[in-house]
Design an enzyme around this catalytic site. Structure first.
Site, PDB file in Angstrom:
ATOM      1  N   HIS A   1       0.832  -1.204   0.000  1.00 58.94           N
ATOM      2  CA  HIS A   1       0.000   0.000   0.000  1.00 58.94           C
ATOM      3  C   HIS A   1       0.866   1.253   0.000  1.00 58.94           C
ATOM      4  CE1 HIS A   1      -3.125   2.794   0.520  1.00 58.94           C
ATOM      5  NE2 HIS A   1      -3.556   2.504   1.737  1.00 58.94           N
TER       6      HIS A   1
ATOM      7  N   HIS B   1      -2.774   1.173 -12.401  1.00 56.40           N
ATOM      8  CA  HIS B   1      -3.525   1.463 -11.175  1.00 56.40           C
ATOM      9  C   HIS B   1      -4.851   0.723 -11.224  1.00 56.40           C
ATOM     10  CE1 HIS B   1      -5.706   3.780  -8.087  1.00 56.40           C
ATOM     11  NE2 HIS B   1      -4.520   4.099  -7.628  1.00 56.40           N
TER      12      HIS B   1
ATOM     13  N   ASP C   1       2.602   7.187  -7.715  1.00 56.68           N
ATOM     14  CA  ASP C   1       3.817   6.727  -7.043  1.00 56.68           C
ATOM     15  C   ASP C   1       5.033   6.727  -7.967  1.00 56.68           C
ATOM     16  OD1 ASP C   1       2.670   6.096  -4.461  1.00 56.68           O
ATOM     17  OD2 ASP C   1       1.654   4.448  -5.463  1.00 56.68           O
TER      18      ASP C   1
END
Length: 326
Positions: free
Chosen positions: A150, A201, A260
């Site tokens: 996560h 994603h 990210d």
């Protein structure tokens, strides 16, 4: 009291655990910790959001003082500074530019929440639905975010790019880079997982708008820091990955970077240590967690969230203990 006895005196090898412990201690300092009035829940949320940058910065310096034998530096937050500026000031003193402050501010906004029910926000809702206190719910969310699946994705991107730098002789040679990315997908390079981190994603299947915004600022930062060669490597990996992925897997699935992918690059060039990458995520996501909690306890059905499990193994006859295989 909180800073001296909880953060500075009690050691912690992981800053996320130090954050969770600090949140639970804040419960003991709140005389209305169990109050469920809307005003009190909102006050608790705002207090946590305001305190998180300070707790995080102090936890980092306590960590590095205890385990890296470096100087213990405590800077008091400055009320004249913004949320992002204060965080940078407590970490770096006055040695930061306007662009750096703007980037931290952008990262905090982009990571505050996103649609689709991420693990830590769902944790907040599940725990809140049991009618527990704010501090217990947020501590649980921190435990969720600590998990590498996560909150650790940007560190995995950093490690992946470092591996590419070591093994690809010419970063600008797209043919050589594509061949190495294909080896990575096959599990013959990188960490052996067969993954190209930071690309794709679960919710933003066509594009991640957060990544687009962060990429623009990341380029500005690369120009300011003289790191354009590294930025171009990131850009080339982003551009080449869809083609390589389709060659390996087939199909025409859209493959786009997520937030990210560039956040680790940004933090590196802001001279923020990797131990703080996930805690910064928490500094941002605390706003989303509190919003979810307020909605859950105020507008939800007042029923506890509980999963339903179904056994798919089939019937198994009872075997006496003495007859069971070891």
């Amino acid at each position: 009291f909180h800073t001296k006895n909880v953060i500075l005196s009690l050691k912690g090898k992981n800053i996320m655990n130090m954050l969770a412990r600090s949140v639970l201690v804040l419960y003991t300092l709140d005389e209305t910790a169990e109050s469920y009035t809307h005003f009190n829940l909102l006050k608790q949320a705002l207090n946590l959001i305001a305190k998180f940058p300070t707790i995080t910065a102090y936890s980092y310096y306590a960590f590095r003082h205890s385990y890296q034998r470096k100087s213990l530096i405590i800077r008091h937050p400055d009320p004249a500074l913004s949320h992002a500026e204060n965080f940078l000031y407590m970490l770096k003193g006055e040695d930061y530019s306007k662009l750096e402050a703007d980037l931290i501010d952008l990262c905090l906004v982009l990571h505050a929440e996103h649609g689709g029910g991420n693990n830590s926000s769902f944790t907040t809702r599940v725990v809140s639905s049991s009618n527990t206190d704010t501090y217990s719910a947020i501590a649980a969310a921190l435990g969720s975010l600590k998990g590498t699946l996560h909150g650790g994705a940007n560190r995995q991107v950093i490690d992946m790019i470092s591996d590419i730098k070591k093994n690809v002789k010419d970063w600008t040679d797209k043919k050589e880079l594509s061949e190495y990315l294909l080896k990575t997908l096959r599990g013959h390079a990188g960490d052996g997982s067969g993954k190209i981190y930071g690309i794709g994603h679960a919710i933003y299947t066509h594009s991640d708008p957060r990544a687009k915004l962060l990429k623009e600022k990341a380029r500005e930062l690369a120009e300011e820091k003289g790191k354009m060669d590294e930025y171009i490597l990131y850009d080339n990996v982003e551009t080449l990955t869809p083609e390589v992925f389709h060659k390996f897997k087939g199909g025409t699935k859209v493959i786009a970077p997520n937030v990210d992918y560039y956040s680790g690059f940004v933090y590196q060039n802001l001279d923020i240590p990797q131990e703080l990458f996930t805690p910064i995520f928490a500094v941002a996501r605390i706003a989303g967690w509190c919003a979810h909690r307020l909605e859950e306890v105020t507008f939800a059905s007042k029923r506890i969230i509980r999963p339903a499990y179904k056994n798919v193994y089939g019937r198994v006859d009872y075997v006496p203990v003495e007859s069971r295989e070891e």
